[in-house]
Write a protein that holds these residues in place. Structure first.
Motif, mmCIF file in Angstrom:
data_model
loop_
_atom_site.group_PDB
_atom_site.id
_atom_site.type_symbol
_atom_site.label_atom_id
_atom_site.label_comp_id
_atom_site.label_asym_id
_atom_site.label_seq_id
_atom_site.Cartn_x
_atom_site.Cartn_y
_atom_site.Cartn_z
ATOM 1 N N ALA A 85 0.850 -1.296 0.024
ATOM 2 C CA ALA A 85 0.088 0.038 -0.085
ATOM 3 C C ALA A 85 0.873 1.191 -0.054
ATOM 4 N N PRO A 86 0.543 2.333 -0.491
ATOM 5 C CA PRO A 86 1.195 3.750 -0.622
ATOM 6 C C PRO A 86 1.479 4.139 0.745
ATOM 7 N N ALA A 114 -4.823 6.297 -4.758
ATOM 8 C CA ALA A 114 -4.324 5.702 -3.651
ATOM 9 C C ALA A 114 -3.039 6.318 -3.415
ATOM 10 N N ALA A 115 -2.210 6.702 -4.266
ATOM 11 C CA ALA A 115 -0.870 7.186 -3.927
ATOM 12 C C ALA A 115 -0.945 8.603 -3.481
ATOM 13 N N LEU A 116 -1.750 9.358 -3.762
ATOM 14 C CA LEU A 116 -2.217 10.761 -3.499
ATOM 15 C C LEU A 116 -2.301 10.741 -2.120
ATOM 16 N N LYS A 117 -3.396 9.783 -1.877
ATOM 17 C CA LYS A 117 -4.146 9.595 -0.188
ATOM 18 C C LYS A 117 -2.975 9.192 0.615
ATOM 19 N N GLY A 118 -1.999 8.411 -0.052
ATOM 20 C CA GLY A 118 -1.283 7.898 0.894
ATOM 21 C C GLY A 118 0.032 8.965 1.143
ATOM 22 N N ARG A 163 1.813 -2.396 -17.477
ATOM 23 C CA ARG A 163 0.465 -2.444 -18.619
ATOM 24 C C ARG A 163 0.935 -3.681 -19.224
ATOM 25 N N GLN A 164 2.011 -4.132 -19.671
ATOM 26 C CA GLN A 164 2.208 -5.072 -20.707
ATOM 27 C C GLN A 164 2.239 -6.569 -20.131
ATOM 28 N N TYR A 165 3.039 -6.596 -18.679
ATOM 29 C CA TYR A 165 3.135 -7.943 -18.356
ATOM 30 C C TYR A 165 2.067 -8.308 -17.196
ATOM 31 N N PHE A 166 1.755 -7.021 -16.623
ATOM 32 C CA PHE A 166 0.831 -7.422 -15.262
ATOM 33 C C PHE A 166 -0.512 -6.905 -15.373
ATOM 34 N N GLY A 167 -0.951 -6.627 -16.487
ATOM 35 C CA GLY A 167 -2.571 -6.384 -16.847
ATOM 36 C C GLY A 167 -2.883 -4.930 -16.530
ATOM 37 N N GLU A 168 -2.168 -4.142 -16.073
ATOM 38 C CA GLU A 168 -2.575 -2.834 -15.649
ATOM 39 C C GLU A 168 -3.453 -2.022 -16.907
ATOM 40 N N THR A 169 -4.371 -1.500 -16.394
ATOM 41 C CA THR A 169 -5.252 -0.785 -17.259
ATOM 42 C C THR A 169 -5.324 0.710 -16.940
ATOM 43 N N ASP A 170 -5.906 1.533 -17.678
ATOM 44 C CA ASP A 170 -6.248 3.083 -17.367
ATOM 45 C C ASP A 170 -6.957 3.182 -16.127
ATOM 46 N N GLU A 171 -7.975 2.045 -16.029
ATOM 47 C CA GLU A 171 -8.994 2.136 -14.814
ATOM 48 C C GLU A 171 -7.839 1.942 -13.526
ATOM 49 N N THR A 172 -6.927 0.841 -13.532
ATOM 50 C CA THR A 172 -6.181 0.185 -12.419
ATOM 51 C C THR A 172 -5.350 1.516 -12.130
ATOM 52 N N VAL A 173 -4.770 1.896 -13.053
ATOM 53 C CA VAL A 173 -3.719 3.093 -13.059
ATOM 54 C C VAL A 173 -4.267 4.243 -12.474
ATOM 55 N N ASN A 174 -5.449 4.619 -12.634
ATOM 56 C CA ASN A 174 -6.392 5.858 -12.177
ATOM 57 C C ASN A 174 -6.451 5.436 -10.509
ATOM 58 N N LYS A 175 -6.790 4.068 -10.196
ATOM 59 C CA LYS A 175 -7.071 3.610 -8.930
ATOM 60 C C LYS A 175 -6.009 4.021 -7.937
ATOM 61 N N LYS A 176 -4.808 3.964 -8.618
ATOM 62 C CA LYS A 176 -3.424 3.621 -7.916
ATOM 63 C C LYS A 176 -3.081 5.019 -7.736
ATOM 64 N N ILE A 177 -3.167 5.923 -8.779
ATOM 65 C CA ILE A 177 -2.720 7.285 -8.665
ATOM 66 C C ILE A 177 -3.671 8.076 -7.356
#
Ligand code: PEP
Length: 251
Positions: free
Chosen positions: A79-80, A115-119, A99-113
């Motif tokens: 977690a962040p 969460a990172a800011l919140k953290g 994105r290429q090897y671990f299935g990250e998408t624009d949607e999961t990237v958005n969630k992670k961004i």
């Protein structure tokens, strides 16, 4: 005036001893560098050891990835807030290898961004087209979707804690750098997208890094362009002298 950022992505290289040796070599080479935000991103298991070494220096610590939940039954994730606890100030999100090897998408990237800011972390948000997309003339469509969907629901105030990294996938680890003109064209386009989504002031303030085979030999040309605010560096960040040569692009 945007402070340039030079970030080293160490990817899946360097066990703890080698990571510490690398940063020990880097510290004296960049200690007098002012006006550049210097970031290194070791693997998770080296974060604490590198954190200890860079304490009190001008080098910042980044992770290479995070999850979007704060805690829970998510085996293998991090977690962040835990990264911040380990000394990170930054986290790379949505790298093309993720994105290429671990299935990250624009949607999961958005969630992670978010969460990172919140953290409490600065998010280094990676975007970029593949060779096939460039050859099909869809670079700008790809960038538009990645920026719009990656930043969905993020406010202008939050954008101050985001750095965009434009990394054409065909230039990563291939030795093929985008020309200064190609990079500047994409960066200007991305800044224009941010203007459209937010406002001119927000777009003028955001740092947009170029990534893709950046080396001491080509960094000056890239950095001379008005919309290029730094570099995300892979291969050339694995040696102290070559990374320092990029960090010290003004010298
Ligand atoms: C990267 O991993 O983000 C990258 C740009 O790699 P390289 O500099 O090796 O092309």
């Amino acid at each position: 005036m945007r402070t340039p950022v030079i970030a080293g992505n160490w990817k899946l290289f360097k066990k703890q001893g080698d990571a510490v040796a690398l940063v020990e070599g880097l510290i004296p080479l960049v200690k007098d560098t002012v006006g550049v935000e210097i970031v290194v991103a070791p693997v998770f298991t080296s974060l604490s050891a590198v954190c200890e070494k860079i304490s009190g220096t001008n080098i910042n610590l980044s992770a290479q990835n995070c999850y979007w939940e704060e805690e829970g039954a998510f085996t293998g994730e991090i977690a962040p807030g835990m990264l911040a606890d380990a000394g990170c100030s930054h986290v790379i999100i949505g790298h093309s290898e993720r994105r290429q090897y671990f299935g990250e998408t624009d949607e999961t990237v958005n969630k992670k961004i978010k969460a990172a800011l919140k953290g409490g972390l600065v998010a280094i948000f990676c975007i970029g087209e593949t060779l096939a997309q460039r050859e099909a003339d869809s670079t700008f469509d790809v960038l538009r979707t990645q920026v719009t969907d990656g930043l969905a629901g993020i406010t202008a105030a939050e954008l101050a804690k985001i750095i965009i990294a434009y990394e054409p996938v065909w230039a990563i680890g291939t030795g093929k750098t985008a020309s200064d003109d190609q990079a500047e064209e994409a960066h200007a386009f991305i800044r224009g997208l941010v203007t459209g989504l937010y406002d001119q002031g927000t777009a003028d303030a955001i740092r947009i890094l170029y990534g893709g085979s950046v080396k001491p030999e080509n960094v000056k040309g890239l950095m001379s362009r008005p919309n290029i605010d730094g570099a995300l560096v892979g291969g050339a960040s694995l040696k102290a002298d070559s990374f320092a040569g990029i960090v010290n692009f003004q010298k």
